[in-house]
Motif scaffolding. Structure first.
Motif, PDB file in Angstrom:
ATOM      1  N   LYS A 102      -8.782  20.469 -11.320  1.00 44.15           N
ATOM      2  CA  LYS A 102      -7.935  19.979 -10.237  1.00 44.15           C
ATOM      3  C   LYS A 102      -8.490  18.717  -9.586  1.00 44.15           C
ATOM      4  CE  LYS A 102      -5.574  24.191  -9.004  1.00 44.15           C
ATOM      5  NZ  LYS A 102      -5.157  25.068  -7.918  1.00 44.15           N
ATOM      6  N   LYS A 103      -9.767  18.467  -9.725  1.00 41.35           N
ATOM      7  CA  LYS A 103     -10.390  17.277  -9.138  1.00 41.35           C
ATOM      8  C   LYS A 103     -10.413  16.090 -10.100  1.00 41.35           C
ATOM      9  CE  LYS A 103     -13.210  19.888  -5.941  1.00 41.35           C
ATOM     10  NZ  LYS A 103     -14.535  20.162  -5.424  1.00 41.35           N
ATOM     11  N   TRP A 104      -9.957  16.273 -11.330  1.00 41.94           N
ATOM     12  CA  TRP A 104      -9.953  15.199 -12.307  1.00 41.94           C
ATOM     13  C   TRP A 104      -8.815  14.222 -12.027  1.00 41.94           C
ATOM     14  CZ3 TRP A 104     -10.962  17.605 -17.809  1.00 41.94           C
ATOM     15  CH2 TRP A 104     -12.151  18.326 -17.777  1.00 41.94           C
ATOM     16  N   VAL A 105      -8.911  13.026 -12.572  1.00 41.39           N
ATOM     17  CA  VAL A 105      -7.893  11.990 -12.416  1.00 41.39           C
ATOM     18  C   VAL A 105      -6.650  12.386 -13.204  1.00 41.39           C
ATOM     19  CG1 VAL A 105      -7.368   9.570 -12.903  1.00 41.39           C
ATOM     20  CG2 VAL A 105      -9.640  10.207 -12.123  1.00 41.39           C
ATOM     21  N   VAL A 106      -5.475  12.226 -12.599  1.00 39.25           N
ATOM     22  CA  VAL A 106      -4.211  12.552 -13.256  1.00 39.25           C
ATOM     23  C   VAL A 106      -3.585  11.283 -13.814  1.00 39.25           C
ATOM     24  CG1 VAL A 106      -1.884  13.462 -12.921  1.00 39.25           C
ATOM     25  CG2 VAL A 106      -3.800  14.508 -11.733  1.00 39.25           C
ATOM     26  N   LEU A 107      -3.175  11.337 -15.087  1.00 35.63           N
ATOM     27  CA  LEU A 107      -2.505  10.213 -15.737  1.00 35.63           C
ATOM     28  C   LEU A 107      -1.193  10.701 -16.343  1.00 35.63           C
ATOM     29  CD1 LEU A 107      -5.548   8.715 -17.657  1.00 35.63           C
ATOM     30  CD2 LEU A 107      -4.610   7.951 -15.492  1.00 35.63           C
ATOM     31  N   TYR A 108      -0.111  10.086 -15.925  1.00 40.45           N
ATOM     32  CA  TYR A 108       1.193  10.373 -16.508  1.00 40.45           C
ATOM     33  C   TYR A 108       1.506   9.285 -17.532  1.00 40.45           C
ATOM     34  CZ  TYR A 108       2.076  13.654 -12.689  1.00 40.45           C
ATOM     35  OH  TYR A 108       2.014  14.713 -11.821  1.00 40.45           O
ATOM     36  N   PRO A 109       2.180   9.621 -18.627  1.00 38.34           N
ATOM     37  CA  PRO A 109       2.537   8.593 -19.618  1.00 38.34           C
ATOM     38  C   PRO A 109       3.365   7.451 -19.037  1.00 38.34           C
ATOM     39  CG  PRO A 109       2.829  10.771 -20.551  1.00 38.34           C
ATOM     40  CD  PRO A 109       2.521  10.967 -19.093  1.00 38.34           C
ATOM     41  N   SER A 142       6.046   0.649 -21.087  1.00 38.33           N
ATOM     42  CA  SER A 142       6.616  -0.690 -20.895  1.00 38.33           C
ATOM     43  C   SER A 142       8.115  -0.646 -20.632  1.00 38.33           C
ATOM     44  CB  SER A 142       6.327  -1.568 -22.107  1.00 38.33           C
ATOM     45  OG  SER A 142       6.948  -1.033 -23.262  1.00 38.33           O
ATOM     46  N   LYS A 143       8.765   0.454 -20.919  1.00 39.66           N
ATOM     47  CA  LYS A 143      10.206   0.592 -20.698  1.00 39.66           C
ATOM     48  C   LYS A 143      10.540   0.961 -19.255  1.00 39.66           C
ATOM     49  CE  LYS A 143      11.472  -0.158 -24.910  1.00 39.66           C
ATOM     50  NZ  LYS A 143      12.262  -1.316 -25.255  1.00 39.66           N
ATOM     51  N   LYS A 144       9.542   1.286 -18.451  1.00 37.10           N
ATOM     52  CA  LYS A 144       9.756   1.655 -17.052  1.00 37.10           C
ATOM     53  C   LYS A 144       9.434   0.482 -16.143  1.00 37.10           C
ATOM     54  CE  LYS A 144      10.639   6.030 -17.841  1.00 37.10           C
ATOM     55  NZ  LYS A 144      11.887   6.664 -17.465  1.00 37.10           N
ATOM     56  N   THR A 145      10.056   0.478 -14.979  1.00 38.09           N
ATOM     57  CA  THR A 145       9.760  -0.539 -13.976  1.00 38.09           C
ATOM     58  C   THR A 145       8.665  -0.017 -13.057  1.00 38.09           C
ATOM     59  OG1 THR A 145      11.362   0.315 -12.394  1.00 38.09           O
ATOM     60  CG2 THR A 145      12.162  -1.302 -14.001  1.00 38.09           C
ATOM     61  N   ILE A 146       8.157  -0.888 -12.213  1.00 36.59           N
ATOM     62  CA  ILE A 146       7.146  -0.460 -11.250  1.00 36.59           C
ATOM     63  C   ILE A 146       7.745   0.573 -10.302  1.00 36.59           C
ATOM     64  CG2 ILE A 146       5.760  -1.235  -9.286  1.00 36.59           C
ATOM     65  CD1 ILE A 146       5.127  -3.746 -10.902  1.00 36.59           C
ATOM     66  N   ALA A 147       9.005   0.394  -9.923  1.00 38.80           N
ATOM     67  CA  ALA A 147       9.672   1.363  -9.053  1.00 38.80           C
ATOM     68  C   ALA A 147       9.825   2.727  -9.731  1.00 38.80           C
ATOM     69  CB  ALA A 147      11.044   0.842  -8.639  1.00 38.80           C
ATOM     70  N   GLU A 148       9.905   2.729 -11.044  1.00 38.43           N
ATOM     71  CA  GLU A 148      10.029   3.990 -11.796  1.00 38.43           C
ATOM     72  C   GLU A 148       8.670   4.623 -12.087  1.00 38.43           C
ATOM     73  OE1 GLU A 148      14.127   3.305 -14.305  1.00 38.43           O
ATOM     74  OE2 GLU A 148      12.295   2.335 -15.037  1.00 38.43           O
ATOM     75  N   GLY A 149       7.575   3.918 -11.782  1.00 41.98           N
ATOM     76  CA  GLY A 149       6.266   4.521 -11.904  1.00 41.98           C
ATOM     77  C   GLY A 149       5.243   3.807 -12.757  1.00 41.98           C
ATOM     78  N   TYR A 185       6.296  14.263 -14.040  1.00 49.82           N
ATOM     79  CA  TYR A 185       6.169  13.178 -13.083  1.00 49.82           C
ATOM     80  C   TYR A 185       7.261  13.346 -12.029  1.00 49.82           C
ATOM     81  CZ  TYR A 185       5.468   8.450 -11.320  1.00 49.82           C
ATOM     82  OH  TYR A 185       5.200   7.378 -10.522  1.00 49.82           O
ATOM     83  N   PRO A 186       6.929  13.285 -10.746  1.00 48.05           N
ATOM     84  CA  PRO A 186       7.916  13.550  -9.693  1.00 48.05           C
ATOM     85  C   PRO A 186       9.160  12.657  -9.730  1.00 48.05           C
ATOM     86  CG  PRO A 186       5.722  13.529  -8.771  1.00 48.05           C
ATOM     87  CD  PRO A 186       5.597  13.074 -10.194  1.00 48.05           C
ATOM     88  N   ARG A 187       9.013  11.394 -10.100  1.00 48.36           N
ATOM     89  CA  ARG A 187      10.163  10.493 -10.129  1.00 48.36           C
ATOM     90  C   ARG A 187      11.026  10.678 -11.377  1.00 48.36           C
ATOM     91  NH1 ARG A 187       7.302   4.862  -8.478  1.00 48.36           N
ATOM     92  NH2 ARG A 187       6.104   5.702  -6.746  1.00 48.36           N
ATOM     93  N   ASP A 188      10.461  11.291 -12.408  1.00 44.37           N
ATOM     94  CA  ASP A 188      11.191  11.512 -13.665  1.00 44.37           C
ATOM     95  C   ASP A 188      10.808  12.897 -14.187  1.00 44.37           C
ATOM     96  OD1 ASP A 188      12.610  11.309 -15.991  1.00 44.37           O
ATOM     97  OD2 ASP A 188      11.296   9.830 -16.921  1.00 44.37           O
ATOM     98  N   PHE A 189      11.404  13.924 -13.597  1.00 39.95           N
ATOM     99  CA  PHE A 189      11.009  15.291 -13.930  1.00 39.95           C
ATOM    100  C   PHE A 189      11.473  15.733 -15.314  1.00 39.95           C
ATOM    101  CE2 PHE A 189      14.933  15.440 -11.531  1.00 39.95           C
ATOM    102  CZ  PHE A 189      15.744  16.266 -12.301  1.00 39.95           C
ATOM    103  N   MET A 190      12.289  14.938 -15.988  1.00 41.01           N
ATOM    104  CA  MET A 190      12.727  15.291 -17.338  1.00 41.01           C
ATOM    105  C   MET A 190      11.636  14.997 -18.371  1.00 41.01           C
ATOM    106  SD  MET A 190      15.583  16.688 -16.899  1.00 41.01           S
ATOM    107  CE  MET A 190      16.242  16.803 -18.541  1.00 41.01           C
TER     108      MET A 190
END
Length: 107
Positions: free
Chosen positions: A9-16, A21-28, A64-69
């Motif tokens: 739980k203390k480790w760094v979390v990385l989402y794909p 490159s297909k996502k915008t900064i607003a999308e994560g 990922y909270p912004r893209d739960f799919m």
């Protein structure tokens, strides 16, 4: 098992999505498009962690909270308990994201 989960739980979390490159900064997306790759997976991020000799755990049931799919995330341990780095070239999660794309996923 409980001790292992508590430490993860203390480790760094990385989402794909952080390096997609297909996502915008607003999308994560967290890095610039020129350094990002197209549609990375948790397995590919895990391969990068193995290549750089970093302990990691893939959590398929998380989203990922912004893209739960899009399911899955990777937890990475960058520092040992004494504070030294597992890989001296990678000092932060941002540095790992850039290093990962430039040296592994682009091959």
């Amino acid at each position: 098992m409980d001790g292992e989960v508590a430490s993860i739980k203390k480790w760094v979390v990385l989402y794909p999505v952080y390096i997609n490159s297909k996502k915008t900064i607003a999308e994560g997306r967290r890095i610039c498009v020129t350094k990002a790759c197209e549609n990375p997976t948790c397995a590919e991020i895990g391969d990068c962690c193995s290549h750089f000799k970093l302990p990691f755990a893939i959590e398929i049931d998380k989203a990922y909270p912004r893209d739960f799919m899009q399911r899955g995330r990777v937890r990475v341990l960058l520092k040992k308990e004494d504070g030294t780095l597992y890989n001296p070239a990678i000092s932060s999660n941002y540095r790992f994201l850039e290093y990962e794309e430039n040296n592994f996923l682009s091959q």
